[in-house]
Write an enzyme that holds these catalytic residues in place. Structure first.
Site, short mmCIF file in Angstrom:
data_model
loop_
_atom_site.label_atom_id
_atom_site.label_comp_id
_atom_site.label_asym_id
_atom_site.label_seq_id
_atom_site.Cartn_x
_atom_site.Cartn_y
_atom_site.Cartn_z
N ASP A 182 -11.34 -40.46 37.49
CA ASP A 182 -11.66 -41.88 37.32
C ASP A 182 -11.35 -42.58 38.64
OD1 ASP A 182 -12.34 -41.90 34.42
OD2 ASP A 182 -10.33 -41.09 34.29
N HIS A 186 -4.70 -33.51 32.21
CA HIS A 186 -3.51 -34.35 31.97
C HIS A 186 -2.23 -33.59 32.37
CE1 HIS A 186 -6.31 -36.05 28.79
NE2 HIS A 186 -5.98 -37.12 29.46
O1 PAF Z 1 -7.55 -42.98 32.18
C1 PAF Z 1 -7.17 -43.25 31.01
O2 PAF Z 1 -6.93 -42.36 30.20
C2 PAF Z 1 -7.01 -44.71 30.63
O3 PAF Z 1 -7.97 -45.50 31.22
C3 PAF Z 1 -5.60 -45.24 30.90
C4 PAF Z 1 -5.27 -45.25 32.39
C5 PAF Z 1 -4.57 -44.40 30.17
C6 PAF Z 1 -5.49 -46.68 30.41
O4 PAF Z 1 -5.76 -46.78 29.05
#
Ligand code: PAF
Length: 314
Positions: free
Chosen positions: A175, A61
């Site tokens: 993802d 993140h």
């Molecule tokens: O990837 C994630 O953490 C979630 O799918 C997101 C994009 C924050 C949407 O809830």
């Protein structure tokens, strides 16, 4: 402040990175607070970048926050919201890891400007019934296994986009299908936001960073890198000229099957535009996988660029 002190001592002002102009992490729990916090910076010409997350933050993140800055965001907003709409009833919504205090410390340290931390009621008031559904790319692979998942993602992401109205938004390539779904949604709905995708950040043994890794017991954690190893084997096979999808998928399955305790959900070669079997190998490809280790489901992928594929017509 730093500049004023420097002027007092007759030294040239210390340059302050633009993003650190006020080094306080502002917290907003409502839509009104969020919009109010962004109004000033936007009026001052700052570029707003949004990094949507579900919290329990890790280096992956934090790298997205840095990517936002590298792409011009000088006001970075991070949202933390464990979105119930993207979890099926049997999935891990209840036990999804949460640690607000630790997340806040990490974001402060990272110099993030705004944290949007809404409750479920703020995001989904009881009378809200609208959903955003992307067809096509959202229906394959993860969409098949997790019906409704991408509708939950597209709905919450479009709400976050409307609330924050950033110039750019950053998502992680771990993802990969989520990135493709959001890209489709932004194009189809003419949403004026630039999307940027950050590379997957990995542990020393190749395991893709994920908040869900925290579910793994020590012995399970030791097994988990097999997913990445299998995908690497698939990638190598493609780069060495193997161009039969079945052979590559078989090779990846065999590697994981040798690891007791890891169950394959899928290990596939797909076209990264459709997330379906590629028509040929004259295009970028994606090797993607999902495995179960105990109750934990992990996903990962590696993109293989067309120019790394022998005999692909470049
Ligand atoms: O990837 C994630 O953490 C979630 O799918 C997101 C994009 C924050 C949407 O809830």
């Amino acid at each position: 402040m730093g500049g004023a002190r420097a002027a007092d001592s007759c030294l040239p002002p210390t340059p302050i990175p633009r993003y650190a102009r006020d080094d306080m992490l502002r917290l907003a729990r409502t839509i009104e607070e969020t919009r109010a916090a962004i109004r000033g910076p936007r009026a001052a010409g700052r570029t707003v970048g949004l990094v949507p997350t579900m919290g329990f933050l890790h280096e992956g993140h934090l790298s997205l926050i840095r990517v936002a800055r590298e792409h011009g965001a000088d006001f970075v907003a991070v949202s933390i919201f464990v979105n119930p709409l993207q979890f099926a009833p049997h999935e891990d919504f209840q036990r999804y890891p949460r640690d607000e205090e630790h997340d806040r410390k990490l974001l402060e340290r990272e110099g993030v400007d705004l944290l949007f931390l809404p409750s479920i009621d703020v995001m989904y008031p009881p009378n809200a019934t609208t959903r955003v559904t992307v067809t096509g790319v959202a229906e394959a692979l993860e969409g098949e296994r997790r019906p409704g998942h991408f509708t939950g993602v597209a709905t919450v992401v479009s709400k976050l986009f409307n609330i924050v109205q950033p110039e750019l938004a950053v998502f992680g390539r771990k993802d990969a299908q989520q990135c493709a779904v959001i890209e489709r949604m932004v194009r189809d709905l003419d949403i004026p936001i630039r999307l940027v995708f950050g590379e997957t950040i990995r542990e020393h043994d190749g395991l893709a960073m994920s908040s869900r890794n925290s579910y793994l017991m020590r012995e399970q954690r030791a097994l988990a890198p097999v997913l990445h190893r299998a995908l690497r084997a698939g990638e190598d096979a493609i780069k060495h000229g193997i161009d039969r999808v079945e052979s590559i998928e078989k090779l990846m399955h065999k590697m994981v099957a040798e690891t007791a305790g890891v169950e394959v959900d899928y290990l596939v070669v797909v076209d990264p535009l459709t997330f379906r079997t590629p028509a040929d190998f004259h295009r970028d490809l994606l090797v993607a996988g999902a495995v179960h280790i105990g109750k934990t489901r992990l996903i990962d992928n590696i993109r293989v660029a067309k120019n790394a594929i022998p005999h692909a017509h470049v």
